[in-house]
Motif scaffolding. Structure first.
Motif, short mmCIF file in Angstrom:
data_model
loop_
_atom_site.label_atom_id
_atom_site.label_comp_id
_atom_site.label_asym_id
_atom_site.label_seq_id
_atom_site.Cartn_x
_atom_site.Cartn_y
_atom_site.Cartn_z
N GLY A 1 37.25 -33.94 140.56
CA GLY A 1 38.34 -33.77 141.52
C GLY A 1 39.29 -34.93 141.60
O GLY A 1 40.22 -34.90 142.41
N SER A 2 39.10 -35.95 140.78
CA SER A 2 39.96 -37.13 140.84
C SER A 2 41.32 -36.86 140.23
O SER A 2 41.47 -36.03 139.32
N LEU B 1 45.42 -29.43 146.61
CA LEU B 1 44.33 -30.32 147.02
C LEU B 1 43.04 -29.55 147.19
O LEU B 1 41.96 -30.03 146.81
N MET B 2 43.12 -28.35 147.76
CA MET B 2 41.92 -27.53 147.97
C MET B 2 41.27 -27.18 146.63
O MET B 2 40.05 -27.20 146.49
N LYS C 1 39.40 -30.06 145.22
CA LYS C 1 38.16 -30.34 145.97
C LYS C 1 37.10 -29.28 145.74
O LYS C 1 36.02 -29.35 146.33
N ALA D 1 47.94 -35.36 150.74
CA ALA D 1 46.65 -35.37 151.43
C ALA D 1 46.80 -35.82 152.88
O ALA D 1 45.94 -35.55 153.72
#
Length: 306
Positions: A10-11, A41-42, A45, A295
């Motif tokens: 996820g980076s 972003l979701m 993640k 974020a």
């Protein structure tokens, strides 16, 4: 080619990625502007499932085809996304961009705009009704407040945590009243601005603010929920739901033709001078800064220029 990458953990990083190759039914797009949103972003993640091999993020952008046409695009073919110099996009996801609108406004009004327009259309606002925008200071909420007015709302109330951004919406005439959330008793604050109760709620954040908003509605109200930034569940009694509708609305997976019709309507509204959303623009070299800003719950659409 230069590209941003999401790793399997996820980076986020900036580096190089293999050039996309032509495929039947798809076209190569040279990217001018990429747009970031909460969904990006979701996905990083793992909200939508395990993160696969490194991929290029950003679900939408604007660029040019090989023949020079300026186009908006979404839903690039994995592992490609908009945060790269070039991407590969299914042909039915490539739509003409109005020549009179700037790159950042086209991108800002596209996914965020359809996220506001489609649920408000489905709520069937009756002229003069009271509409609450919950989570109003983000791109979807900003557009939603303006669209609600264009669809006939008689009173628009904007609710969010950022007082200066809310006051700016009221000063522009996008909202008749504002409610600053997170100051104590959200339910009473929303009821205090309701002028007898809300008929329609565009809920961008869900969670406890959505519970408070439903309790401030009047019989016949329709709450359209499209985001989960404030929580993924709500707790409401049957009594609180009687004579009211609560609908979870998805837009991103609808047929391309339906989304394109909403996009075209939004572009027409914007070309007529009736829609505008705040943007925050970054250069590609500052893509990591832009990712961190997204974020942090920005109060404007984040776009990245190549």
């Amino acid at each position: 080619m230069r590209a941003a990458l999401i790793g399997t953990d996820g980076s986020f990083s900036v580096g190089t990625f293999a050039e996309p190759q032509p495929e039947p039914g798809c076209s190569l797009v040279t990217v001018s502007v990429a747009g970031l949103g909460p969904t990006d972003l979701m996905r990083a993640k793992g909200f939508f499932g395990p993160v696969g091999a490194p991929y290029v993020p950003a679900g939408e952008g604007l660029g040019h085809l090989a023949d020079g046409r300026r186009v908006y695009f979404g839903h690039s073919k994995p592992p490609y996304g908009a945060l790269a110099e070039r991407t590969l996009v299914p042909d039915d996801e490539i739509w003409a961009a109005p020549p009179t609108l700037s790159d950042d406004q086209v991108v800002a009004l596209a996914i965020s705009g359809t996220g506001a327009l489609l649920p408000l259309q489905e709520a069937r606002i009756v002229p003069g009704e009271s509409v609450l925008i919950l989570g109003a200071t983000g791109p979807v909420g900003q557009i939603g407040a303006q669209v609600a007015r264009l669809l006939g709302a008689g009173r628009v109330v904007a609710a969010a945590r950022n007082r200066p951004a809310l006051e700016a919406m009221k000063a522009r005439g996008d909202a008749d009243a504002i409610v600053v959330l997170g100051q104590g008793d959200d339910e009473n604050a929303l009821k205090g601005a309701a002028a007898g109760g809300y008929d329609v709620v565009l809920d961008v954040i869900y969670g406890s603010p959505a519970e408070a908003a439903m309790r401030a509605t009047r019989p016949g109200a329709r709450m359209m929920s499209i985001g989960v930034q404030a929580g993924q569940t709500v707790s409401l009694s049957l009594r609180e739901l009687v004579s009211r509708s609560h609908i979870g609305v998805g837009t991103g997976q609808r047929p391309a033709a339906e989304r394109r019709a909403a996009f075209d309507r939004l572009m027409a509204m914007a070309c007529e001078g009736n829609l505008k959303v705040n943007t925050r623009c970054y250069a590609f070299d500052d893509a990591a800064e832009a990712w961190a800003a997204q974020a942090g719950s920005p109060h404007g659409k984040i776009v990245i220029r190549f």
